[in-house]
Design a protein around this motif. Structure first.
Motif, PDB file in Angstrom:
ATOM      1  N   PHE A   1      59.913  50.088  42.516  1.00 42.49           N
ATOM      2  CA  PHE A   1      59.102  49.959  43.732  1.00 42.49           C
ATOM      3  C   PHE A   1      57.815  50.772  43.633  1.00 42.49           C
ATOM      4  O   PHE A   1      56.755  50.338  44.063  1.00 42.49           O
ATOM      5  CB  PHE A   1      59.909  50.400  44.945  1.00 42.49           C
ATOM      6  N   ALA A   2      57.920  51.978  43.040  1.00 41.05           N
ATOM      7  CA  ALA A   2      56.719  52.807  42.879  1.00 41.05           C
ATOM      8  C   ALA A   2      55.718  52.138  41.932  1.00 41.05           C
ATOM      9  O   ALA A   2      54.504  52.100  42.203  1.00 41.05           O
ATOM     10  CB  ALA A   2      57.106  54.188  42.356  1.00 41.05           C
ATOM     11  N   LEU A   3      56.225  51.580  40.824  1.00 39.06           N
ATOM     12  CA  LEU A   3      55.339  50.897  39.874  1.00 39.06           C
ATOM     13  C   LEU A   3      54.738  49.634  40.483  1.00 39.06           C
ATOM     14  O   LEU A   3      53.559  49.320  40.254  1.00 39.06           O
ATOM     15  CB  LEU A   3      56.117  50.550  38.604  1.00 39.06           C
ATOM     16  N   ILE A   4      55.542  48.907  41.271  1.00 42.57           N
ATOM     17  CA  ILE A   4      55.033  47.685  41.906  1.00 42.57           C
ATOM     18  C   ILE A   4      53.943  48.020  42.923  1.00 42.57           C
ATOM     19  O   ILE A   4      52.917  47.336  42.994  1.00 42.57           O
ATOM     20  CB  ILE A   4      56.199  46.921  42.572  1.00 42.57           C
ATOM     21  N   ASN A   5      54.140  49.081  43.716  1.00 49.00           N
ATOM     22  CA  ASN A   5      53.112  49.493  44.674  1.00 49.00           C
ATOM     23  C   ASN A   5      51.821  49.889  43.969  1.00 49.00           C
ATOM     24  O   ASN A   5      50.725  49.539  44.403  1.00 49.00           O
ATOM     25  CB  ASN A   5      53.622  50.662  45.521  1.00 49.00           C
ATOM     26  N   ARG A   6      51.977  50.607  42.858  1.00 45.28           N
ATOM     27  CA  ARG A   6      50.792  51.005  42.093  1.00 45.28           C
ATOM     28  C   ARG A   6      50.113  49.805  41.463  1.00 45.28           C
ATOM     29  O   ARG A   6      48.882  49.706  41.444  1.00 45.28           O
ATOM     30  CB  ARG A   6      51.213  52.010  41.012  1.00 45.28           C
ATOM     31  N   LEU A   7      50.924  48.869  40.951  1.00 49.16           N
ATOM     32  CA  LEU A   7      50.359  47.658  40.348  1.00 49.16           C
ATOM     33  C   LEU A   7      49.619  46.821  41.387  1.00 49.16           C
ATOM     34  O   LEU A   7      48.515  46.315  41.126  1.00 49.16           O
ATOM     35  CB  LEU A   7      51.482  46.830  39.712  1.00 49.16           C
ATOM     36  N   GLY A   8      50.208  46.678  42.594  1.00 53.58           N
ATOM     37  CA  GLY A   8      49.543  45.926  43.644  1.00 53.58           C
ATOM     38  C   GLY A   8      48.228  46.561  44.057  1.00 53.58           C
ATOM     39  O   GLY A   8      47.240  45.863  44.304  1.00 53.58           O
ATOM     40  N   LYS A   9      48.209  47.885  44.118  1.00 58.85           N
ATOM     41  CA  LYS A   9      46.974  48.577  44.465  1.00 58.85           C
ATOM     42  C   LYS A   9      45.910  48.390  43.394  1.00 58.85           C
ATOM     43  O   LYS A   9      44.733  48.166  43.695  1.00 58.85           O
ATOM     44  CB  LYS A   9      47.274  50.069  44.662  1.00 58.85           C
ATOM     45  N   ARG A  10      46.331  48.444  42.131  1.00 60.87           N
ATOM     46  CA  ARG A  10      45.388  48.240  41.026  1.00 60.87           C
ATOM     47  C   ARG A  10      44.827  46.825  41.043  1.00 60.87           C
ATOM     48  O   ARG A  10      43.632  46.606  40.798  1.00 60.87           O
ATOM     49  CB  ARG A  10      46.096  48.502  39.685  1.00 60.87           C
ATOM     50  N   ILE A  11      45.685  45.837  41.331  1.00 62.05           N
ATOM     51  CA  ILE A  11      45.226  44.443  41.387  1.00 62.05           C
ATOM     52  C   ILE A  11      44.198  44.264  42.488  1.00 62.05           C
ATOM     53  O   ILE A  11      43.141  43.640  42.294  1.00 62.05           O
ATOM     54  CB  ILE A  11      46.424  43.498  41.599  1.00 62.05           C
ATOM     55  N   ALA A  12      44.480  44.823  43.678  1.00 57.95           N
ATOM     56  CA  ALA A  12      43.549  44.698  44.797  1.00 57.95           C
ATOM     57  C   ALA A  12      42.217  45.370  44.487  1.00 57.95           C
ATOM     58  O   ALA A  12      41.139  44.811  44.741  1.00 57.95           O
ATOM     59  CB  ALA A  12      44.164  45.299  46.061  1.00 57.95           C
ATOM     60  N   GLU A  13      42.268  46.587  43.903  1.00 65.02           N
ATOM     61  CA  GLU A  13      41.027  47.297  43.578  1.00 65.02           C
ATOM     62  C   GLU A  13      40.240  46.574  42.493  1.00 65.02           C
ATOM     63  O   GLU A  13      39.006  46.475  42.558  1.00 65.02           O
ATOM     64  CB  GLU A  13      41.353  48.719  43.131  1.00 65.02           C
ATOM     65  N   LYS A  14      40.943  46.031  41.503  1.00 65.21           N
ATOM     66  CA  LYS A  14      40.259  45.347  40.404  1.00 65.21           C
ATOM     67  C   LYS A  14      39.548  44.096  40.882  1.00 65.21           C
ATOM     68  O   LYS A  14      38.382  43.866  40.558  1.00 65.21           O
ATOM     69  CB  LYS A  14      41.279  45.005  39.309  1.00 65.21           C
ATOM     70  N   HIS A  15      40.238  43.291  41.675  1.00 63.19           N
ATOM     71  CA  HIS A  15      39.627  42.060  42.156  1.00 63.19           C
ATOM     72  C   HIS A  15      38.524  42.350  43.164  1.00 63.19           C
ATOM     73  O   HIS A  15      37.505  41.655  43.196  1.00 63.19           O
ATOM     74  CB  HIS A  15      40.695  41.155  42.788  1.00 63.19           C
ATOM     75  N   THR A  16      38.704  43.386  43.990  1.00 62.45           N
ATOM     76  CA  THR A  16      37.676  43.725  44.972  1.00 62.45           C
ATOM     77  C   THR A  16      36.408  44.192  44.281  1.00 62.45           C
ATOM     78  O   THR A  16      35.297  43.861  44.682  1.00 62.45           O
ATOM     79  CB  THR A  16      38.194  44.811  45.927  1.00 62.45           C
ATOM     80  N   SER A  17      36.543  44.986  43.203  1.00 65.37           N
ATOM     81  CA  SER A  17      35.365  45.464  42.478  1.00 65.37           C
ATOM     82  C   SER A  17      34.623  44.336  41.775  1.00 65.37           C
ATOM     83  O   SER A  17      33.415  44.395  41.582  1.00 65.37           O
ATOM     84  CB  SER A  17      35.787  46.530  41.453  1.00 65.37           C
ATOM     85  N   ARG A  18      35.331  43.284  41.414  1.00 65.35           N
ATOM     86  CA  ARG A  18      34.694  42.149  40.745  1.00 65.35           C
ATOM     87  C   ARG A  18      33.939  41.247  41.704  1.00 65.35           C
ATOM     88  O   ARG A  18      33.030  40.533  41.289  1.00 65.35           O
ATOM     89  CB  ARG A  18      35.743  41.314  40.003  1.00 65.35           C
ATOM     90  N   ILE A  19      34.338  41.254  42.979  1.00 61.43           N
ATOM     91  CA  ILE A  19      33.770  40.290  43.928  1.00 61.43           C
ATOM     92  C   ILE A  19      33.055  41.019  45.058  1.00 61.43           C
ATOM     93  O   ILE A  19      33.145  40.643  46.222  1.00 61.43           O
ATOM     94  CB  ILE A  19      34.863  39.377  44.500  1.00 61.43           C
ATOM     95  N   VAL A  20      32.341  42.072  44.726  1.00 63.90           N
ATOM     96  CA  VAL A  20      31.593  42.810  45.735  1.00 63.90           C
ATOM     97  C   VAL A  20      30.548  41.882  46.358  1.00 63.90           C
ATOM     98  O   VAL A  20      29.801  41.199  45.673  1.00 63.90           O
ATOM     99  CB  VAL A  20      30.913  44.043  45.101  1.00 63.90           C
TER     100      VAL A  20
END
Length: 274
Positions: free
Chosen positions: A32-51
């Motif tokens: 669960f900790a890794l999944i939460n971190r992975l989800g946060k990384r995915i959101a940050e990565k995609h958000t930074s690409r589509i500013v």
């Protein structure tokens, strides 16, 4: 039952089921900790690409949330199989609980469905200024069950997605330009043509008012005690309130300098004697 039999039973449970249960709890916590971190990384990565693309940013957050929930459910199902539990009984319990919970959280399910509908149809996105359900403000976050709205006086309003998806929504940020409509009232004894020219002059002097479409002023109504002049100006969305305040202040100042009066209601009281 003697102590040796009891100890044998307990030790057998500890060495078999107990260890599996501890391993399952540890695996679930770490997963669960890794999944939460992975989800946060995915959101940050995609958000930074589509500013700058607000709609895609909203969709990226929704996808990250869905990925987290799906992976957590997959981990729980795998751990149930690892523990060797009878899934038929669990399935029956889940089915009965699902019916009762579904009846209890009918409103929540409608909010979830509304949230999915809002993400798909996209009537608004993050950072849009909207008016809906009796509130107006800037959209800060579109969650699964509610939408977070920040009003102009810095209040936070959470609108349920079920109600929001079926109500009228006014999106002030979807178009780049917005029209500013202001009514100015002048006295019948004043030259309304001169007042109209003054309003146009003030509008053209404002650097935030765009020249195309051109500002316009026309007679809107002949009221009981005044002539109402309607001014229509165009500006960028973010400049709306600045332009409105500029017009109200500077038109009043220009009217005073040129002797144009703004009428107000008056009441004459006559007192009869004995």
């Amino acid at each position: 039952m003697d102590w040796e039999t009891l100890w044998s039973t307990v030790s057998g449970w500890i060495t078999q089921t107990g260890i599996k249960l501890v391993v399952a709890v540890l695996v679930m916590a770490v997963s669960f900790a890794l999944i939460n971190r992975l989800g946060k990384r995915i959101a940050e990565k995609h958000t930074s690409r589509i500013v700058g693309r607000k709609q895609d940013k909203t969709l990226a957050r929704a996808i990250a949330t869905a990925v987290r929930i799906g992976l957590k459910l997959l981990v729980v199902i795998c751990l149930i199989g690892y523990l060797g539990l009878d899934t038929s009984g669990i399935t029956a319990v889940i089915a009965s609980l699902g019916v009762s919970v579904g009846l209890a959280v009918n409103g929540t399910l409608s909010n979830i469905a509304g949230g999915v509908l809002l993400v798909i149809t996209r009537p608004f996105s993050d950072d849009d200024y909207i008016e809906a359900c009796g509130y107006s403000g800037t959209v800060e976050d579109i969650k699964l069950c509610s939408t977070k709205l920040r009003t102009v006086d810095n209040k936070v309003v959470y609108l349920p997605n079920g109600k929001l998806s079926t109500s009228e929504i006014v999106n002030y940020s979807e178009k780049p330009l917005r029209r500013v409509d202001i009514v100015f009232s002048v006295s019948y004894s004043d030259d309304f043509g001169a007042a109209r020219d003054i309003i146009l002059s003030v509008a053209r002097s404002c650097p935030l008012v765009v020249s195309e479409p051109e500002p316009s002023v026309c007679m809107d109504k002949q009221s009981a005690s005044s002539i109402d002049l309607l001014s229509k100006l165009w500006c960028k969305n973010g400049d709306y309130w600045t332009v409105r305040a500029y017009m109200l202040e500077n038109v009043k100042t220009a009217f005073d300098k040129n002797g144009i009066t703004i009428p107000f209601n008056q009441l004459d009281v006559n007192i009869k004697g004995q």
